[in-house]
Scaffold this motif. Structure first.
Motif, PDB file in Angstrom:
ATOM      1  N   ILE A  49       0.263  -5.020  -5.376  1.00  0.00           N
ATOM      2  CA  ILE A  49       0.619  -3.525  -5.804  1.00  0.00           C
ATOM      3  C   ILE A  49       0.136  -2.859  -4.587  1.00  0.00           C
ATOM      4  N   ARG A  50       0.508  -2.078  -4.118  1.00  0.00           N
ATOM      5  CA  ARG A  50       0.356  -0.799  -2.549  1.00  0.00           C
ATOM      6  C   ARG A  50       1.366   0.525  -2.680  1.00  0.00           C
ATOM      7  N   ASP A  51       1.159   1.382  -2.505  1.00  0.00           N
ATOM      8  CA  ASP A  51       1.110   2.543  -2.718  1.00  0.00           C
ATOM      9  C   ASP A  51       1.868   3.185  -0.864  1.00  0.00           C
ATOM     10  N   LEU A  71       8.339 -15.656   5.650  1.00  0.00           N
ATOM     11  CA  LEU A  71       6.914 -14.850   5.223  1.00  0.00           C
ATOM     12  C   LEU A  71       6.082 -15.211   4.214  1.00  0.00           C
ATOM     13  N   LYS A  72       5.012 -15.782   4.108  1.00  0.00           N
ATOM     14  CA  LYS A  72       4.179 -16.034   3.268  1.00  0.00           C
ATOM     15  C   LYS A  72       3.408 -15.060   2.223  1.00  0.00           C
ATOM     16  N   VAL A  73       4.065 -15.159   0.850  1.00  0.00           N
ATOM     17  CA  VAL A  73       3.615 -13.688   0.075  1.00  0.00           C
ATOM     18  C   VAL A  73       2.033 -14.482  -0.707  1.00  0.00           C
ATOM     19  N   GLY A 114      -9.965 -11.028   0.654  1.00  0.00           N
ATOM     20  CA  GLY A 114     -10.681  -9.226   0.913  1.00  0.00           C
ATOM     21  C   GLY A 114      -9.099  -8.531   0.049  1.00  0.00           C
ATOM     22  N   ASP A 115      -7.706  -9.356  -0.114  1.00  0.00           N
ATOM     23  CA  ASP A 115      -6.879  -8.007  -0.446  1.00  0.00           C
ATOM     24  C   ASP A 115      -7.022  -7.837  -1.525  1.00  0.00           C
ATOM     25  N   VAL A 116      -7.145  -6.336  -1.758  1.00  0.00           N
ATOM     26  CA  VAL A 116      -7.526  -5.676  -4.137  1.00  0.00           C
ATOM     27  C   VAL A 116      -6.050  -6.075  -4.506  1.00  0.00           C
TER      28      VAL A 116
HETATM   29  N1  UFG Z   1       0.636  -9.606   2.259  1.00  0.00           N
HETATM   30  C1  UFG Z   1       1.814 -10.729   2.212  1.00  0.00           C
HETATM   31  N2  UFG Z   1       2.146 -11.235   2.856  1.00  0.00           N
HETATM   32  C2  UFG Z   1       1.680 -10.988   4.055  1.00  0.00           C
HETATM   33  C3  UFG Z   1       1.072  -9.887   4.841  1.00  0.00           C
HETATM   34  C4  UFG Z   1       0.878  -9.530   3.606  1.00  0.00           C
HETATM   35  O1  UFG Z   1       2.394 -10.806   1.231  1.00  0.00           O
HETATM   36  O2  UFG Z   1       2.401 -11.408   5.428  1.00  0.00           O
HETATM   37  C5  UFG Z   1       0.676  -8.691   0.913  1.00  0.00           C
HETATM   38  C6  UFG Z   1      -0.721  -8.597   1.420  1.00  0.00           C
HETATM   39  O3  UFG Z   1      -1.276  -9.783  -0.097  1.00  0.00           O
HETATM   40  C7  UFG Z   1      -1.448  -6.772   0.499  1.00  0.00           C
HETATM   41  C8  UFG Z   1       0.689  -6.350   0.304  1.00  0.00           C
HETATM   42  O4  UFG Z   1       1.598  -7.024   1.309  1.00  0.00           O
HETATM   43  O5  UFG Z   1      -1.077  -7.293  -1.286  1.00  0.00           O
HETATM   44  C9  UFG Z   1      -0.174  -5.387   1.864  1.00  0.00           C
HETATM   45  O6  UFG Z   1      -0.251  -5.841   3.091  1.00  0.00           O
HETATM   46  P1  UFG Z   1      -0.885  -5.672   4.399  1.00  0.00           P
HETATM   47  O7  UFG Z   1      -1.630  -5.968   4.954  1.00  0.00           O
HETATM   48  O8  UFG Z   1       0.084  -4.768   4.622  1.00  0.00           O
HETATM   49  O9  UFG Z   1      -1.429  -3.691   3.533  1.00  0.00           O
HETATM   50  P2  UFG Z   1      -2.419  -3.669   3.342  1.00  0.00           P
HETATM   51  O10 UFG Z   1      -2.505  -2.879   1.467  1.00  0.00           O
HETATM   52  O11 UFG Z   1      -3.779  -5.310   3.219  1.00  0.00           O
HETATM   53  O12 UFG Z   1      -3.917  -2.710   4.121  1.00  0.00           O
HETATM   54  C10 UFG Z   1      -3.714  -1.650   4.394  1.00  0.00           C
HETATM   55  C11 UFG Z   1      -3.980  -0.816   5.631  1.00  0.00           C
HETATM   56  C12 UFG Z   1      -5.220  -1.351   6.011  1.00  0.00           C
HETATM   57  C13 UFG Z   1      -6.086  -0.964   5.098  1.00  0.00           C
HETATM   58  C14 UFG Z   1      -5.998  -2.109   3.919  1.00  0.00           C
HETATM   59  C15 UFG Z   1      -6.885  -1.203   2.572  1.00  0.00           C
HETATM   60  O13 UFG Z   1      -2.953  -1.583   6.983  1.00  0.00           O
HETATM   61  O14 UFG Z   1      -5.211  -1.195   7.290  1.00  0.00           O
HETATM   62  O15 UFG Z   1      -4.873  -0.702   3.302  1.00  0.00           O
HETATM   63  O16 UFG Z   1      -6.260  -0.697   2.244  1.00  0.00           O
HETATM   64  F1  UFG Z   1      -7.481  -2.004   5.833  1.00  0.00           F
END
Ligand code: UFG
Length: 347
Positions: A231-233, A216-218, A298-300
């Protein structure tokens, strides 16, 4: 009570069909199977003991919608999931996203209006908030300019629904802003079926653990968060599905003050990428190979929900923990690897 579910064989759609049927609703599904498999229909029936009506149709096809509403004149509400959802693909093929996601909702609303269907629930996303200045994100947090055509379609669709309901006060709608849905039904019969290499974290983790990817690439460990990762919910898809039933009941019971409402659906807890990996390793006993790489454009940095409104107005609260989510996602991945899902029980 009969409801129409667009995109009912998809990840969130299929779990919602299960929850609705378990609560006594009859379900009509329309799905063009562009990102799902008809085998899901039998799986749903195995879980609930109930069949769904199924139409393999595109929601942009007005005649198909007319036909469904005329064959099922007792439909009381629509839950609209059918949409494209890959952020990266939307940047490469914007018109595909604008056409499907925008035309789809407009066709649906027009046909609902002429068939006099009074209630709609729309699948929106926390993506509308971008990076909020203040956390947790409340429903009043500013909607920031979208960073992808996908995100833009969610914002535009919310606006379309708001404008439409403003002049159609006899109709009612809810937009549900999902945070990060993961996990799978505990029985392992339905779950996420990503086509190709997944972009999202959880399916990439489970596919790596099963051996489909080397590591997995973080994406980034230099964010301003306690461990440096974003961080996500994360919310269990079964919790999310149940929230749709609760929202549906609120519409049908006329218990909301306005004819258009917006609710966040998350747990209210933020977890970092490393915390998700730790939960996965703890619950499954599987060591996950991973490597820190550059941030993903594009990531928050961080986002999590205020769930106060959904708690107070709908009486809904997520029940499942992060450990429940990672374990159920793993059980699903293992089931997938044991069988050829697409061929074992086609309808
Ligand atoms: N991440 C990694 N490695 C991976 C995939 C993801 O480190 O291979 C990280 C991302 O950088 C992020 C977190 O894991 O920090 C979550 O990533 P996801 O792609 O699972 O989810 P996101 O928050 O980017 O995307 C979600 C929904 C989208 C939506 C987006 C914006 O899947 O549909 O939120 O809120 F557009």
């Amino acid at each position: 009570m009969k409801v129409l579910i667009t995109g009912g064989t998809g990840f969130i759609g299929s779990h919602t069909v299960v929850s609705l049927q378990e609560q006594g609703f009859e379900v009509v599904i329309v799905d063009n199977l562009s990102n799902s498999d008809s085998a899901v229909l039998n799986r749903i029936a195995k879980i609930t003991g109930k069949e769904s009506y199924f139409y393999c149709e595109d929601i942009c096809n007005r005649d198909a919608l007319k036909n469904i509403f005329s064959e099922h004149q007792d439909i009381v509400a629509v839950i609209h999931f059918a949409a494209f959802k890959a952020v990266g693909e939307s940047v490469e093929q914007p018109l595909k996203y604008y056409h499907n996601n925008i035309t789809g909702l407009v066709s649906l609303l027009e046909e609902m209006k002429s068939a006099r269907i009074p209630n709609i629930i729309f699948s929106s996303s926390a993506t509308v908030y971008g990076q909020p200045e203040n956390l947790p994100a409340t429903e009043d947090s500013p909607v920031l300019p979208a960073t992808s055509p996908y995100g833009n379609t969610k914002q535009i669709n919310e606006q379309i629904l708001r404008d439409f309901l403003l002049v159609n006060q006899d109709l009612k709608g809810i937009s549900l802003r999902y945070f990060n849905p993961i996990g799978a039904h505990p029985g392992g019969l339905i779950g996420e079926l990503p086509i190709g290499t997944p972009n999202n974290l959880m399916p990439f983790i489970t596919q790596t653990a099963i051996g489909k990817h080397a590591e997995l690439k973080v994406f980034g460990n230099d964010y301003n968060t306690p461990d440096g990762t974003a961080i996500r919910d994360y919310i269990h898809v079964v919790d999310l599905a149940e929230a749709h039933v609760v929202a549906m009941n609120a519409l049908l019971n006329n218990s909301l003050k306005e004819n258009y409402s917006v609710f966040n659906l998350g747990t209210g807890n933020g977890f970092s990428v490393l915390e998700v990996i730790q939960s996965f390793e703890k619950t499954t006993g599987v060591k996950l190979p991973y490597r820190i790489v550059e941030r993903r454009p594009g990531d928050v940095e961080q986002i999590y929900a205020s769930t106060k409104l959904a708690n107070e107005v709908l009486g809904w609260k997520a029940k499942y923990s992060l450990d429940d989510m990672t374990l159920s996602a793993w059980n699903w991945e293992k089931r997938l690897s044991e069988q050829h899902f697409s061929y074992d029980d086609k309808v």
